[in-house]
Design an enzyme around this catalytic site. Structure first.
Site, PDB file in Angstrom:
ATOM      1  N   SER A  19      -0.861 -22.416  27.620  1.00  0.00           N
ATOM      2  CA  SER A  19      -0.671 -21.760  26.125  1.00  0.00           C
ATOM      3  C   SER A  19      -0.980 -22.484  24.667  1.00  0.00           C
ATOM      4  O   SER A  19      -2.202 -23.111  24.811  1.00  0.00           O
ATOM      5  CB  SER A  19       0.737 -21.121  26.231  1.00  0.00           C
ATOM      6  OG  SER A  19       0.901 -19.924  25.350  1.00  0.00           O
ATOM      7  N   ASP A  37      -3.544 -11.067  30.832  1.00  0.00           N
ATOM      8  CA  ASP A  37      -2.945 -11.711  29.743  1.00  0.00           C
ATOM      9  C   ASP A  37      -3.185 -11.117  28.488  1.00  0.00           C
ATOM     10  O   ASP A  37      -4.130 -11.013  27.853  1.00  0.00           O
ATOM     11  CB  ASP A  37      -3.457 -13.025  29.708  1.00  0.00           C
ATOM     12  CG  ASP A  37      -2.618 -14.155  29.004  1.00  0.00           C
ATOM     13  OD1 ASP A  37      -1.802 -13.595  27.858  1.00  0.00           O
ATOM     14  OD2 ASP A  37      -2.789 -15.211  28.888  1.00  0.00           O
ATOM     15  N   HIS A  93       0.310 -13.685  31.364  1.00  0.00           N
ATOM     16  CA  HIS A  93       0.229 -14.829  30.571  1.00  0.00           C
ATOM     17  C   HIS A  93       1.196 -15.872  31.273  1.00  0.00           C
ATOM     18  O   HIS A  93       1.000 -16.929  31.195  1.00  0.00           O
ATOM     19  CB  HIS A  93       0.838 -14.723  29.212  1.00  0.00           C
ATOM     20  CG  HIS A  93       0.611 -15.960  28.236  1.00  0.00           C
ATOM     21  ND1 HIS A  93      -0.396 -16.494  27.879  1.00  0.00           N
ATOM     22  CD2 HIS A  93       1.627 -16.644  27.669  1.00  0.00           C
ATOM     23  CE1 HIS A  93      -0.481 -17.544  27.004  1.00  0.00           C
ATOM     24  NE2 HIS A  93       0.898 -17.597  26.778  1.00  0.00           N
TER      25      HIS A  93
END
Length: 423
Positions: free
Chosen positions: A231, A332, A364
């Protein structure tokens, strides 16, 4: 909301004051705890690691040091939280997201508690090794039980929306990779509002330099180091890697070499700030705070690997980059999978070796949290391990006969957590 955001130079001045105050408080706390436990605390990694004390004294000192660090960080985080609230404001949207995050964490708590127990009590984990002079310049090492020969190393940079990242978020990955005879270094870095993107990039680069230069002292192979980020951590580590390649292509002196990084793994990352800010804005998320984190739109190009690699002045750096492997879920909604697809296309366009692997229907957090907590077979984990152990027949044979990973959370809780996830 934008009018509530203090200027960047004020933020840095405030952070410098907070940092000095933090260090004073930390010193007092650590001295107090040292007096209670009859131990000393140390200010740098050389003193922490060498020479070794008798085991009972080392455990006592470690407990005192960790407890003192935790207390001081709790104070710092509390102080920074109030600063952060000045940026976010107080409103229904943020309350609902915080409640969703709390429920999400509660559902996954059975797994988190098991991982936390190993994190604090396993002899395989070396916590809070200092790598720089900032309060958050610390890293955790996850060491295999098998100490025969130098081990491959993964430097992992955690996510957290550039705001709530913390090295312990990589505990599950670190423990599971250590079971496959891979050393993992989880690097901590300053979050916003303690620092902005240039501070984060600087911290992570320092952490990588520490690993590249000193990991042999912990049984690691300095010539088999892999960089991985998830991320926001994928974005930061990609910025670091590209910046290092650009410096080396221009003949600038550096404290570590990009040639030591054998491959880069990016998990659910965003690599183009122009696209990210529009995506967040369309979702009603923090556009103004994002601009503050990224030091304004004038810095977008510098911290957008997808954009920067296309610059003719930087194309020579492509030949210095290691193989790039990006992983992304097609469902995501925090950072769309197009982010990874576009970066791979940009890298291939300048001759770099890159590929993207998409996971149908994954969100995600599925790839990094829910799937590892689910246990059993995990395609992403197996793929990463196979790349790291490529060419090592003995390690590949051990991987093939390794028992399935243990399930840490019931399936019904995982499904509920996915349904209410704020990510």
């Amino acid at each position: 909301m934008a009018s509530m955001s203090p200027p960047i130079h004020d933020l840095r001045q405030h952070d410098e004051t907070a940092t000095h105050f933090y260090l004073d408080v930390r010193c007092l706390i650590c001295r107090f705890l040292g007096f209670i436990f009859g131990t000393e605390t140390f200010g740098n990694h050389q003193q922490q690691q060498f020479p070794r004390k008798p085991e009972n004294m080392e455990r006592q000192s470690s407990f005192s040091r960790d407890f003192g660090h935790a207390a001081a960080e709790t104070y710092l985080i509390t102080r920074l939280t109030f600063t952060l609230l000045r940026y976010l404001g107080v409103g229904y949207r943020w309350y609902t997201r915080l409640v969703a995050l709390a429920c999400y964490a509660l559902l996954l708590m059975p797994g988190f508690l098991q991982v936390a127990y190993c994190y604090f009590f396993s002899s395989q984990v070396r916590r809070s090794i200092v790598y720089g002079d900032q309060p958050r310049n610390r890293l955790d090492l996850y060491l295999p039980t098998n100490t025969n020969g130098p081990k491959p190393v993964v430097v992992f940079v955690t996510g957290g929306a550039w705001i709530i990242g913390y090295k312990a978020w990589g505990s599950l990955l670190g423990l599971q990779l250590a079971e496959r005879d891979i050393i993992v270094a989880c690097v901590d870095y300053r979050n916003f509002p303690q620092g902005t993107i240039s501070d984060m990039v600087k911290d992570v680069s320092q952490g990588i330099s520490f690993v590249c230069n000193l990991i042999d002292r912990f049984g690691g192979d300095p010539n088999r180091i892999y960089l991985m980020g998830q991320s926001a951590g994928a974005h930061i580590s990609a910025c670091v890697l590209l910046e290092q390649a650009i410096k080396e292509s221009r003949g600038e002196s550096t404290t570590w070499s990009v040639s030591q990084i054998k491959a880069y793994f990016g998990l659910s990352g965003g690599y183009n700030l122009f696209n990210l800010v529009n995506h967040f804005h369309n979702r009603g998320l923090y556009r103004s705070i994002f601009l503050s984190i990224m030091e304004g739109e004038e810095s977008f190009e510098q911290f957008s690997p997808e954009v920067r690699i296309k610059d003719p002045r930087n194309r020579e750096a492509a030949s210095f980059l290691p193989p790039i492997k990006l992983f992304h879920g097609t469902s995501d909604y925090s950072i769309p999978s197009d982010a990874s697809i576009n970066l791979v296309e940009a890298l291939k366009g300048v001759g770099a070796e890159a590929e993207v692997i998409l996971y149908e229907g994954k969100s995600h957090t599925d790839l990094f949290l829910q799937d590892p907590l689910r246990g059993g077979k995990d395609d992403l984990f197996d793929h990463v391990v196979s790349v790291i152990h490529a060419g090592d027949e003995e390690a590949l044979a051990k991987d093939a006969s390794a028992p399935p990973r243990k399930r840490l959370v019931l399936e019904i809780l995982l499904r509920l957590a996915r349904h209410i996830s704020p990510f």
